[in-house]
Design a protein around this motif. Structure first.
Motif, PDB file in Angstrom:
ATOM      1  N   GLU A 148     -61.718   4.357 -22.609  1.00 22.93           N
ATOM      2  CA  GLU A 148     -60.617   4.150 -21.663  1.00 22.93           C
ATOM      3  C   GLU A 148     -60.232   2.674 -21.542  1.00 22.93           C
ATOM      4  O   GLU A 148     -59.135   2.354 -21.082  1.00 22.93           O
ATOM      5  N   TYR A 149     -61.144   1.788 -21.949  1.00 25.47           N
ATOM      6  CA  TYR A 149     -60.919   0.365 -21.683  1.00 25.47           C
ATOM      7  C   TYR A 149     -60.646  -0.421 -22.960  1.00 25.47           C
ATOM      8  O   TYR A 149     -61.476  -1.171 -23.456  1.00 25.47           O
ATOM      9  N   HIS A 150     -59.444  -0.209 -23.509  1.00 29.55           N
ATOM     10  CA  HIS A 150     -58.921  -1.019 -24.608  1.00 29.55           C
ATOM     11  C   HIS A 150     -57.730  -1.796 -24.061  1.00 29.55           C
ATOM     12  O   HIS A 150     -56.806  -1.208 -23.501  1.00 29.55           O
ATOM     13  N   PHE A 151     -57.767  -3.115 -24.221  1.00 29.18           N
ATOM     14  CA  PHE A 151     -56.820  -3.970 -23.523  1.00 29.18           C
ATOM     15  C   PHE A 151     -55.579  -4.320 -24.355  1.00 29.18           C
ATOM     16  O   PHE A 151     -54.496  -4.514 -23.807  1.00 29.18           O
ATOM     17  N   ASP A 152     -55.730  -4.450 -25.656  1.00 30.84           N
ATOM     18  CA  ASP A 152     -54.629  -4.931 -26.491  1.00 30.84           C
ATOM     19  C   ASP A 152     -53.758  -3.816 -27.048  1.00 30.84           C
ATOM     20  O   ASP A 152     -52.590  -4.025 -27.364  1.00 30.84           O
ATOM     21  N   HIS A 153     -54.324  -2.629 -27.195  1.00 31.53           N
ATOM     22  CA  HIS A 153     -53.578  -1.509 -27.766  1.00 31.53           C
ATOM     23  C   HIS A 153     -54.291  -0.217 -27.394  1.00 31.53           C
ATOM     24  O   HIS A 153     -55.428  -0.237 -26.902  1.00 31.53           O
ATOM     25  N   LYS A 154     -53.646   0.895 -27.616  1.00 31.58           N
ATOM     26  CA  LYS A 154     -54.279   2.177 -27.356  1.00 31.58           C
ATOM     27  C   LYS A 154     -55.430   2.399 -28.329  1.00 31.58           C
ATOM     28  O   LYS A 154     -55.354   1.986 -29.490  1.00 31.58           O
ATOM     29  N   PRO A 155     -56.507   3.045 -27.877  1.00 31.89           N
ATOM     30  CA  PRO A 155     -57.623   3.299 -28.789  1.00 31.89           C
ATOM     31  C   PRO A 155     -57.238   4.273 -29.892  1.00 31.89           C
ATOM     32  O   PRO A 155     -56.363   5.132 -29.715  1.00 31.89           O
ATOM     33  N   ILE A 156     -57.867   4.121 -31.037  1.00 34.57           N
ATOM     34  CA  ILE A 156     -57.662   5.056 -32.141  1.00 34.57           C
ATOM     35  C   ILE A 156     -58.174   6.428 -31.721  1.00 34.57           C
ATOM     36  O   ILE A 156     -59.193   6.532 -31.030  1.00 34.57           O
ATOM     37  N   PRO A 157     -57.501   7.505 -32.087  1.00 37.57           N
ATOM     38  CA  PRO A 157     -57.960   8.838 -31.693  1.00 37.57           C
ATOM     39  C   PRO A 157     -59.413   9.096 -32.095  1.00 37.57           C
ATOM     40  O   PRO A 157     -59.920   8.546 -33.072  1.00 37.57           O
TER      41      PRO A 157
ATOM     42  N   VAL B 103     -56.598   8.855 -13.385  1.00 36.24           N
ATOM     43  CA  VAL B 103     -55.774   8.070 -14.302  1.00 36.24           C
ATOM     44  C   VAL B 103     -55.332   6.768 -13.655  1.00 36.24           C
ATOM     45  O   VAL B 103     -55.342   5.705 -14.288  1.00 36.24           O
ATOM     46  N   ARG B 104     -54.982   6.821 -12.377  1.00 37.17           N
ATOM     47  CA  ARG B 104     -54.577   5.589 -11.687  1.00 37.17           C
ATOM     48  C   ARG B 104     -55.731   4.606 -11.601  1.00 37.17           C
ATOM     49  O   ARG B 104     -55.535   3.392 -11.748  1.00 37.17           O
ATOM     50  N   HIS B 105     -56.918   5.120 -11.361  1.00 36.89           N
ATOM     51  CA  HIS B 105     -58.094   4.253 -11.291  1.00 36.89           C
ATOM     52  C   HIS B 105     -58.364   3.586 -12.642  1.00 36.89           C
ATOM     53  O   HIS B 105     -58.653   2.384 -12.703  1.00 36.89           O
ATOM     54  N   ILE B 106     -58.257   4.329 -13.715  1.00 39.09           N
ATOM     55  CA  ILE B 106     -58.486   3.762 -15.046  1.00 39.09           C
ATOM     56  C   ILE B 106     -57.467   2.665 -15.345  1.00 39.09           C
ATOM     57  O   ILE B 106     -57.825   1.596 -15.865  1.00 39.09           O
ATOM     58  N   ARG B 107     -56.199   2.902 -15.013  1.00 35.20           N
ATOM     59  CA  ARG B 107     -55.172   1.884 -15.253  1.00 35.20           C
ATOM     60  C   ARG B 107     -55.483   0.604 -14.483  1.00 35.20           C
ATOM     61  O   ARG B 107     -55.339  -0.509 -15.013  1.00 35.20           O
ATOM     62  N   LYS B 108     -55.896   0.747 -13.247  1.00 33.01           N
ATOM     63  CA  LYS B 108     -56.241  -0.415 -12.429  1.00 33.01           C
ATOM     64  C   LYS B 108     -57.434  -1.155 -13.019  1.00 33.01           C
ATOM     65  O   LYS B 108     -57.427  -2.395 -13.114  1.00 33.01           O
ATOM     66  N   MET B 109     -58.454  -0.410 -13.442  1.00 35.16           N
ATOM     67  CA  MET B 109     -59.661  -1.028 -13.990  1.00 35.16           C
ATOM     68  C   MET B 109     -59.384  -1.704 -15.328  1.00 35.16           C
ATOM     69  O   MET B 109     -59.983  -2.738 -15.649  1.00 35.16           O
ATOM     70  N   ARG B 110     -58.473  -1.152 -16.096  1.00 34.18           N
ATOM     71  CA  ARG B 110     -58.146  -1.747 -17.391  1.00 34.18           C
ATOM     72  C   ARG B 110     -57.595  -3.166 -17.206  1.00 34.18           C
ATOM     73  O   ARG B 110     -57.988  -4.092 -17.925  1.00 34.18           O
ATOM     74  N   VAL B 111     -56.726  -3.331 -16.222  1.00 35.75           N
ATOM     75  CA  VAL B 111     -56.179  -4.664 -15.931  1.00 35.75           C
ATOM     76  C   VAL B 111     -57.280  -5.582 -15.390  1.00 35.75           C
ATOM     77  O   VAL B 111     -57.397  -6.751 -15.800  1.00 35.75           O
TER      78      VAL B 111
ATOM     79  N   PRO C 116     -69.934 -16.055 -28.831  1.00 33.47           N
ATOM     80  CA  PRO C 116     -69.602 -14.748 -28.257  1.00 33.47           C
ATOM     81  C   PRO C 116     -69.004 -13.805 -29.303  1.00 33.47           C
ATOM     82  O   PRO C 116     -68.286 -14.235 -30.205  1.00 33.47           O
ATOM     83  N   HIS C 117     -69.324 -12.523 -29.174  1.00 33.89           N
ATOM     84  CA  HIS C 117     -68.754 -11.488 -30.034  1.00 33.89           C
ATOM     85  C   HIS C 117     -68.074 -10.474 -29.119  1.00 33.89           C
ATOM     86  O   HIS C 117     -68.699  -9.934 -28.201  1.00 33.89           O
ATOM     87  N   TYR C 118     -66.815 -10.208 -29.358  1.00 36.45           N
ATOM     88  CA  TYR C 118     -66.082  -9.309 -28.485  1.00 36.45           C
ATOM     89  C   TYR C 118     -64.847  -8.789 -29.207  1.00 36.45           C
ATOM     90  O   TYR C 118     -64.412  -9.334 -30.228  1.00 36.45           O
ATOM     91  N   THR C 119     -64.326  -7.707 -28.705  1.00 31.37           N
ATOM     92  CA  THR C 119     -63.011  -7.214 -29.101  1.00 31.37           C
ATOM     93  C   THR C 119     -62.220  -7.034 -27.821  1.00 31.37           C
ATOM     94  O   THR C 119     -62.739  -7.220 -26.720  1.00 31.37           O
ATOM     95  N   GLY C 120     -60.972  -6.684 -27.925  1.00 29.63           N
ATOM     96  CA  GLY C 120     -60.166  -6.478 -26.729  1.00 29.63           C
ATOM     97  C   GLY C 120     -60.444  -5.131 -26.115  1.00 29.63           C
ATOM     98  O   GLY C 120     -59.537  -4.323 -25.901  1.00 29.63           O
ATOM     99  N   ALA C 121     -61.733  -4.889 -25.805  1.00 31.62           N
ATOM    100  CA  ALA C 121     -62.122  -3.578 -25.280  1.00 31.62           C
ATOM    101  C   ALA C 121     -63.454  -3.692 -24.560  1.00 31.62           C
ATOM    102  O   ALA C 121     -64.210  -4.636 -24.756  1.00 31.62           O
ATOM    103  N   GLY C 122     -63.716  -2.693 -23.717  1.00 32.93           N
ATOM    104  CA  GLY C 122     -65.051  -2.514 -23.186  1.00 32.93           C
ATOM    105  C   GLY C 122     -65.356  -3.240 -21.891  1.00 32.93           C
ATOM    106  O   GLY C 122     -64.489  -3.848 -21.250  1.00 32.93           O
ATOM    107  N   MET C 123     -66.639  -3.182 -21.527  1.00 36.02           N
ATOM    108  CA  MET C 123     -67.142  -3.732 -20.268  1.00 36.02           C
ATOM    109  C   MET C 123     -68.271  -4.733 -20.504  1.00 36.02           C
ATOM    110  O   MET C 123     -68.971  -5.094 -19.570  1.00 36.02           O
TER     111      MET C 123
END
Length: 506
Positions: free
Chosen positions: A313-322, A391-399, A422-429
């Motif tokens: 649910e937490y990908h910041f730059d683009h939608k996650p791949i299916p 869904v609203r909660h996920i949108r808020k948490m993503r930001v 640091p190692h990271y992608t535009g995703a996750g927690m």
């Protein structure tokens, strides 16, 4: 056979100031005299009438005390002859070591307890007993896997939970597979958000993701079977495999997840375990073409896939791949998910999406572990999703999490830039920081850093713990979701101070 008899408990008197009943005081006193050999086996007790008169209590009190001792095995009766001290005192069978005595008791007929060796454990029991490092959760600082608990919409959740907690229809038993309305809503959500090919019939609700993984391993693997796992990878999955007697085989990971070239051309393993949408812990995301190649490899060699989609649910730059389950080969993919990171960990709700022909086996495996999953929590989650709060909660948490990721990366650049990467992608927690080679030459390990951090009230995980075998890197896995963005610099600075102190020490 002894025919001893005593005339009464002449040196005993009740303490009527005690809250303990007279019956309990009398039974305790007689029991103590039996255990200390003041009353020997086969000794005949006076009649209840005689005892009642000598002790100035009711006969009912005496009879109740004697019957209690008889039920416990300290006394026995003979028809028409009254109560006798038993010649098989229960305490003699329970003692595991000889009692220390200052002198020999006159009761030579009492059995002397023997020294007993510890009873054997199963092979699993022996393996589990060797684990002395039970994880201590901090739920703060940089603890991995903990969402922002302060940002959870409790004002929306609580009324729903309270209402469901008062429904008598949710107080009994329900389907072991899971609450039907939750499975229906979850199937809709997974089809629309993750591209899964599934129906509610294929979903099993579990007590968290760990139970879901345990069920999958139990139905897919035999003891001694091999399973391919990401290396470094999820520790909890390795624990499940070890507990089941399966053998994890590490496959290295890179910036795009698992190294496809490292998969064996002629595999002997039966299962491949992946976190393709956000590799745990290194963060790599497997691109679409590579996912299709992995599915083809699994199809060619008859290998099961276990897809853990833990924070898609937490990908910041683009939608996650299916999800891989929806790309094809659905009959060979077990999909695993959890509400712990999107709602809160204490909820303890996870789920499996399995081919229909495996549903009965999975439900039976679940039944052997826990039976029904908490019903009120399932109903509340279903209503929470249906009302749109999820869904609203996920949108808020993503930001919010994107802001926090930027904050922790800025703090790492300021305080750790010369000692860690640091190692990271535009995703996750979470993010990973690996120590520079110069640090390793100082002779300390990342586990030492984590121990010192905890003493400073800062939590996190040692990267080396995620490796199967020799770790390729030393570093830290830092969850940032439950730490305020403004606190990142202060807490990362403390980590730097810890590292500097260990450098000086070593």
């Amino acid at each position: 056979m002894r025919k001893q008899e005593f005339d009464g408990l002449r040196d005993f008197s009740f303490d009527r100031r005690l809250k303990r009943s007279l019956q309990d005081q009398l039974s305790k006193e007689i029991k103590q005299r039996i255990l200390t050999a003041r009353l020997l086996p086969e000794t005949r007790l006076p009649s209840s009438r005689h005892l009642a008169q000598s002790l100035s209590v009711s006969r009912n009190t005496v009879n109740a005390a004697l019957e209690q001792l008889k039920a416990e095995g300290y006394l026995k009766t003979r028809p028409g002859a009254g109560h006798y001290v038993s010649d098989e005192i229960p305490d003699n069978f329970l003692l595991t070591a000889p009692a220390k005595q200052a002198h020999t008791t006159p009761n030579e007929s009492l059995k002397k307890p023997t020294q007993r060796t510890p009873l054997p454990l199963s092979s699993m029991g022996r393996t589990l007993s060797q684990n002395k490092n039970t994880r201590q959760y901090g739920n703060s600082s940089f603890e991995t896997g903990v969402p922002d608990l302060r940002a959870f919409p409790i004002q929306k959740w609580a009324p729903i939970y309270q209402r469901n907690n008062q429904r008598t229809s949710l107080m009994g038993y329900d389907q072991l597979q899971g609450y039907a309305p939750l499975r229906e809503i979850l199937a809709d959500y997974l089809r629309s958000s993750r591209g899964l090919r599934c129906t509610a019939k294929q979903i099993i609700i579990t007590a968290g993701a760990q139970q879901a993984a345990t069920i999958a391993v139990q139905i897919l693997l035999d003891k001694g079977d091999q399973a391919y796992v990401e290396n470094p990878g999820y520790i909890g999955l390795r624990k499940v495999l070890h507990a089941h007697g399966a053998h994890p085989v590490g496959i290295p990971v890179g910036e795009q997840g698992i190294d496809l070239s490292a998969l064996p051309p002629q595999p002997s393993g039966k299962l491949l375990c992946l976190t393709p949408t956000h590799q745990y812990p290194m963060g790599g995301i497997i691109p679409l073409a590579k996912r299709l190649a992995i599915l083809q490899w699994a199809a060619d060699h008859g290998v099961w896939l276990l897809e853990d989609d833990y924070d898609s649910e937490y990908h910041f730059d683009h939608k996650p791949i299916p999800a891989m389950q929806g790309l094809g080969l659905a009959e060979q993919v077990i999909y695993l998910g959890s509400f712990s990171k999107v709602l809160y960990p204490a909820l303890r709700l996870g789920y499996l999406v399995v081919p229909e022909h495996l549903v009965d086996a999975c439900v039976t495996a679940k039944t052997c572990m826990t039976g029904q999953t908490a019903l009120v929590e399932q109903a509340t989650t279903a209503e929470f999703i249906e009302a749109g709060h999820f869904v609203r909660h996920i949108r808020k948490m993503r930001v919010l999490y994107q802001e926090k990721q930027r904050a922790i990366l800025a703090a790492c650049k300021k305080h750790l830039d010369d000692v860690a990467t640091p190692h990271y992608t535009g995703a996750g927690m979470h993010i990973v920081v690996t120590f520079h080679a110069e640090l390793n030459r100082h002779g300390f390990q990342d586990v030492e850093v984590v121990d010192a951090m905890i003493r400073q009230g800062i939590y996190g995980s040692a990267l080396s713990a995620y490796y199967l075998g020799q770790p390729q890197h030393q570093g830290l896995v830092l969850g940032f979701a439950n730490t305020h963005a403004k606190a990142m610099h202060k807490k990362i600075k403390i980590i730097r101070e810890v590292i500097d102190s260990l450098i000086v020490k070593n």
